[in-house]
Design a protein around this motif. Structure first.
Motif, PDB file in Angstrom:
ATOM      1  N   SER A 119       0.853  -1.190   0.000  1.00 17.71           N
ATOM      2  CA  SER A 119       0.000   0.000   0.000  1.00 17.71           C
ATOM      3  C   SER A 119       0.888   1.239   0.000  1.00 17.71           C
ATOM      4  O   SER A 119       1.876   1.291   0.744  1.00 17.71           O
ATOM      5  CB  SER A 119      -0.899   0.019   1.242  1.00 17.71           C
ATOM      6  OG  SER A 119      -1.735  -1.109   1.258  1.00 17.71           O
ATOM      7  N   PRO A 120       0.579   2.243  -0.821  1.00 21.09           N
ATOM      8  CA  PRO A 120       1.431   3.434  -0.879  1.00 21.09           C
ATOM      9  C   PRO A 120       1.572   4.108   0.485  1.00 21.09           C
ATOM     10  O   PRO A 120       0.584   4.396   1.165  1.00 21.09           O
ATOM     11  CB  PRO A 120       0.692   4.343  -1.872  1.00 21.09           C
ATOM     12  CG  PRO A 120      -0.083   3.409  -2.728  1.00 21.09           C
ATOM     13  CD  PRO A 120      -0.521   2.302  -1.813  1.00 21.09           C
ATOM     14  N   ARG A 121       2.790   4.309   0.900  1.00 21.10           N
ATOM     15  CA  ARG A 121       3.097   5.038   2.118  1.00 21.10           C
ATOM     16  C   ARG A 121       4.552   5.485   2.034  1.00 21.10           C
ATOM     17  O   ARG A 121       5.376   4.819   1.403  1.00 21.10           O
ATOM     18  CB  ARG A 121       2.853   4.201   3.367  1.00 21.10           C
ATOM     19  CG  ARG A 121       3.572   2.878   3.421  1.00 21.10           C
ATOM     20  CD  ARG A 121       3.042   2.055   4.593  1.00 21.10           C
ATOM     21  NE  ARG A 121       3.751   0.794   4.727  1.00 21.10           N
ATOM     22  CZ  ARG A 121       3.476  -0.295   4.002  1.00 21.10           C
ATOM     23  NH1 ARG A 121       2.516  -0.261   3.085  1.00 21.10           N
ATOM     24  NH2 ARG A 121       4.142  -1.414   4.196  1.00 21.10           N
ATOM     25  N   PRO A 122       4.864   6.611   2.647  1.00 22.08           N
ATOM     26  CA  PRO A 122       6.213   7.171   2.494  1.00 22.08           C
ATOM     27  C   PRO A 122       7.272   6.316   3.167  1.00 22.08           C
ATOM     28  O   PRO A 122       7.027   5.638   4.163  1.00 22.08           O
ATOM     29  CB  PRO A 122       6.093   8.548   3.150  1.00 22.08           C
ATOM     30  CG  PRO A 122       4.936   8.434   4.080  1.00 22.08           C
ATOM     31  CD  PRO A 122       3.983   7.467   3.449  1.00 22.08           C
ATOM     32  N   ALA A 123       8.461   6.367   2.589  1.00 20.12           N
ATOM     33  CA  ALA A 123       9.625   5.688   3.162  1.00 20.12           C
ATOM     34  C   ALA A 123      10.671   6.737   3.521  1.00 20.12           C
ATOM     35  O   ALA A 123      10.756   7.786   2.881  1.00 20.12           O
ATOM     36  CB  ALA A 123      10.207   4.694   2.158  1.00 20.12           C
ATOM     37  N   ARG A 169       7.948   1.886  -7.911  1.00 18.80           N
ATOM     38  CA  ARG A 169       8.705   2.182  -6.688  1.00 18.80           C
ATOM     39  C   ARG A 169       8.367   3.585  -6.180  1.00 18.80           C
ATOM     40  O   ARG A 169       8.092   3.780  -4.993  1.00 18.80           O
ATOM     41  CB  ARG A 169      10.209   2.069  -6.964  1.00 18.80           C
ATOM     42  CG  ARG A 169      10.728   0.650  -7.100  1.00 18.80           C
ATOM     43  CD  ARG A 169      12.240   0.683  -7.321  1.00 18.80           C
ATOM     44  NE  ARG A 169      12.850  -0.601  -7.076  1.00 18.80           N
ATOM     45  CZ  ARG A 169      13.262  -1.436  -8.014  1.00 18.80           C
ATOM     46  NH1 ARG A 169      13.087  -1.119  -9.294  1.00 18.80           N
ATOM     47  NH2 ARG A 169      13.821  -2.583  -7.709  1.00 18.80           N
ATOM     48  N   PHE A 170       8.429   4.565  -7.071  1.00 21.08           N
ATOM     49  CA  PHE A 170       8.133   5.935  -6.668  1.00 21.08           C
ATOM     50  C   PHE A 170       6.717   6.050  -6.108  1.00 21.08           C
ATOM     51  O   PHE A 170       6.479   6.788  -5.152  1.00 21.08           O
ATOM     52  CB  PHE A 170       8.299   6.880  -7.860  1.00 21.08           C
ATOM     53  CG  PHE A 170       9.729   7.236  -8.192  1.00 21.08           C
ATOM     54  CD1 PHE A 170      10.783   6.785  -7.417  1.00 21.08           C
ATOM     55  CD2 PHE A 170      10.009   8.028  -9.283  1.00 21.08           C
ATOM     56  CE1 PHE A 170      12.097   7.110  -7.726  1.00 21.08           C
ATOM     57  CE2 PHE A 170      11.314   8.373  -9.603  1.00 21.08           C
ATOM     58  CZ  PHE A 170      12.363   7.916  -8.820  1.00 21.08           C
ATOM     59  N   GLU A 171       5.794   5.329  -6.714  1.00 17.28           N
ATOM     60  CA  GLU A 171       4.399   5.410  -6.271  1.00 17.28           C
ATOM     61  C   GLU A 171       4.199   4.740  -4.919  1.00 17.28           C
ATOM     62  O   GLU A 171       3.617   5.328  -4.002  1.00 17.28           O
ATOM     63  CB  GLU A 171       3.486   4.761  -7.306  1.00 17.28           C
ATOM     64  CG  GLU A 171       2.016   4.798  -6.897  1.00 17.28           C
ATOM     65  CD  GLU A 171       1.112   4.104  -7.906  1.00 17.28           C
ATOM     66  OE1 GLU A 171       1.366   2.928  -8.212  1.00 17.28           O
ATOM     67  OE2 GLU A 171       0.167   4.748  -8.378  1.00 17.28           O
ATOM     68  N   SER A 172       4.664   3.512  -4.764  1.00 14.44           N
ATOM     69  CA  SER A 172       4.356   2.762  -3.545  1.00 14.44           C
ATOM     70  C   SER A 172       5.140   3.266  -2.334  1.00 14.44           C
ATOM     71  O   SER A 172       4.682   3.101  -1.194  1.00 14.44           O
ATOM     72  CB  SER A 172       4.604   1.263  -3.749  1.00 14.44           C
ATOM     73  OG  SER A 172       5.950   1.006  -4.000  1.00 14.44           O
ATOM     74  N   GLN A 210       4.754 -11.155   5.693  1.00 14.58           N
ATOM     75  CA  GLN A 210       4.486  -9.732   5.882  1.00 14.58           C
ATOM     76  C   GLN A 210       5.756  -8.941   6.177  1.00 14.58           C
ATOM     77  O   GLN A 210       5.986  -7.866   5.618  1.00 14.58           O
ATOM     78  CB  GLN A 210       3.491  -9.532   7.033  1.00 14.58           C
ATOM     79  CG  GLN A 210       3.106  -8.063   7.280  1.00 14.58           C
ATOM     80  CD  GLN A 210       2.316  -7.465   6.141  1.00 14.58           C
ATOM     81  OE1 GLN A 210       1.521  -8.153   5.526  1.00 14.58           O
ATOM     82  NE2 GLN A 210       2.528  -6.195   5.849  1.00 14.58           N
ATOM     83  N   ASN A 211       6.620  -9.461   7.068  1.00 11.13           N
ATOM     84  CA  ASN A 211       7.812  -8.702   7.438  1.00 11.13           C
ATOM     85  C   ASN A 211       8.772  -8.543   6.262  1.00 11.13           C
ATOM     86  O   ASN A 211       9.550  -7.590   6.224  1.00 11.13           O
ATOM     87  CB  ASN A 211       8.535  -9.363   8.603  1.00 11.13           C
ATOM     88  CG  ASN A 211       9.060 -10.747   8.275  1.00 11.13           C
ATOM     89  OD1 ASN A 211       8.530 -11.426   7.410  1.00 11.13           O
ATOM     90  ND2 ASN A 211      10.102 -11.170   8.974  1.00 11.13           N
ATOM     91  N   GLU A 212       8.712  -9.422   5.284  1.00  5.85           N
ATOM     92  CA  GLU A 212       9.575  -9.297   4.106  1.00  5.85           C
ATOM     93  C   GLU A 212       8.935  -8.417   3.037  1.00  5.85           C
ATOM     94  O   GLU A 212       9.630  -7.889   2.187  1.00  5.85           O
ATOM     95  CB  GLU A 212       9.874 -10.689   3.534  1.00  5.85           C
ATOM     96  CG  GLU A 212      10.685 -11.564   4.462  1.00  5.85           C
ATOM     97  CD  GLU A 212      11.024 -12.883   3.816  1.00  5.85           C
ATOM     98  OE1 GLU A 212      11.722 -12.878   2.803  1.00  5.85           O
ATOM     99  OE2 GLU A 212      10.591 -13.922   4.331  1.00  5.85           O
ATOM    100  N   ARG A 213       7.621  -8.256   3.077  1.00  5.81           N
ATOM    101  CA  ARG A 213       6.948  -7.427   2.089  1.00  5.81           C
ATOM    102  C   ARG A 213       7.187  -5.946   2.375  1.00  5.81           C
ATOM    103  O   ARG A 213       7.190  -5.126   1.471  1.00  5.81           O
ATOM    104  CB  ARG A 213       5.434  -7.703   2.091  1.00  5.81           C
ATOM    105  CG  ARG A 213       5.044  -9.050   1.544  1.00  5.81           C
ATOM    106  CD  ARG A 213       3.630  -9.032   1.018  1.00  5.81           C
ATOM    107  NE  ARG A 213       2.672  -8.551   2.001  1.00  5.81           N
ATOM    108  CZ  ARG A 213       2.007  -9.336   2.854  1.00  5.81           C
ATOM    109  NH1 ARG A 213       2.236 -10.626   2.866  1.00  5.81           N
ATOM    110  NH2 ARG A 213       1.132  -8.842   3.693  1.00  5.81           N
ATOM    111  N   ASP A 214       7.324  -5.585   3.660  1.00  2.93           N
ATOM    112  CA  ASP A 214       7.399  -4.176   4.025  1.00  2.93           C
ATOM    113  C   ASP A 214       8.830  -3.662   4.021  1.00  2.93           C
ATOM    114  O   ASP A 214       9.022  -2.481   3.898  1.00  2.93           O
ATOM    115  CB  ASP A 214       6.795  -3.957   5.406  1.00  2.93           C
ATOM    116  CG  ASP A 214       5.322  -4.315   5.425  1.00  2.93           C
ATOM    117  OD1 ASP A 214       4.704  -4.351   4.361  1.00  2.93           O
ATOM    118  OD2 ASP A 214       4.793  -4.567   6.528  1.00  2.93           O
TER     119      ASP A 214
END
Length: 214
Positions: A119-123, A169-172, A210-214
């Protein structure tokens, strides 16, 4: 018929590049998906290529691995399609950008792996990853200004295919980019091939924990 062996559409940025190129140029091919990061993945890939990595293009007895090598093979196989720009100087520019994408931007790749399930969220980017993003944005703006858009070199081609995973990448990861870059991203996301890949990626049943997806 051509056969393209790819990894999971959710994660495999390298697979996305030749796939979206072949779709946009309406090249008929058989798609073979091999789930990555499984115990049996390596042996399954080695059955198709000595490198044991995706993507792999098979054309009869000819076996081509590496995304950029596949792009070049297709350009040789279908010279009338203008996968690369026709003008020599423009073609050199397109190849330079494609090669820069192919070999560079390690920090951005590491910190923002392609994941169509995210889900799109800032990094929080390191200085190195931010520099990578800035360089990509500058390269896009320069090409769009020189050749008039809406794609990097006027019409969709190999360079756009090579940068397509960066759009995701830029979007998500909600990486801030210029207005020109945002417009270019919308152009790529409007492609039928992009929409098809994205839908398939989100429907994939197999995914990392889940922990590898984020």
């Amino acid at each position: 018929m051509l056969k393209l062996v790819i990894g999971n559409k959710r994660y495999s940025s390298w697979s996305m590049r030749p796939w979206i190129l072949m779709k946009e140029f309406r090249l008929p091919f058989e798609e073979v998906v091999i789930p990555l990061y499984r115990e049996e993945s390596k042996s399954a890939l080695l059955a198709h290529s000595p490198a044991g990595k995706v993507p792999i293009l098979r054309d009869g007895d000819t076996n081509v691995w590496d995304s950029l090598a596949i792009v070049e093979y297709l350009a040789d196989l279908y010279p009338n399609l203008l996968i690369w720009p026709q003008d020599r100087e423009t073609r050199a520019h397109a190849r330079a950008l494609a090669c820069e994408m192919h070999s560079g931007f390690a920090a951005l790749r590491s910190e923002c792996p392609m994941n169509f399930g995210r889900s799109p969220r800032p990094a929080s980017l390191t200085e190195a990853a931010r520099a990578d993003a800035d360089r990509i944005g500058a390269a896009w703006r320069d090409a769009l200004a020189r050749y008039g858009g809406p794609f990097l070199f006027g019409r969709f081609g190999a360079a756009d295919a090579m940068f397509a995973p960066v759009v995701q990448r830029f979007e998500s990861y909600m990486v801030s980019v210029s207005d020109e870059a945002q417009h270019y991203m919308r152009t790529i996301k409007s492609l039928a091939s992009w929409k098809e890949w994205s839908l398939s990626a989100r429907r994939e049943e197999w995914c990392l924990p889940q922990n590898e997806r984020d």
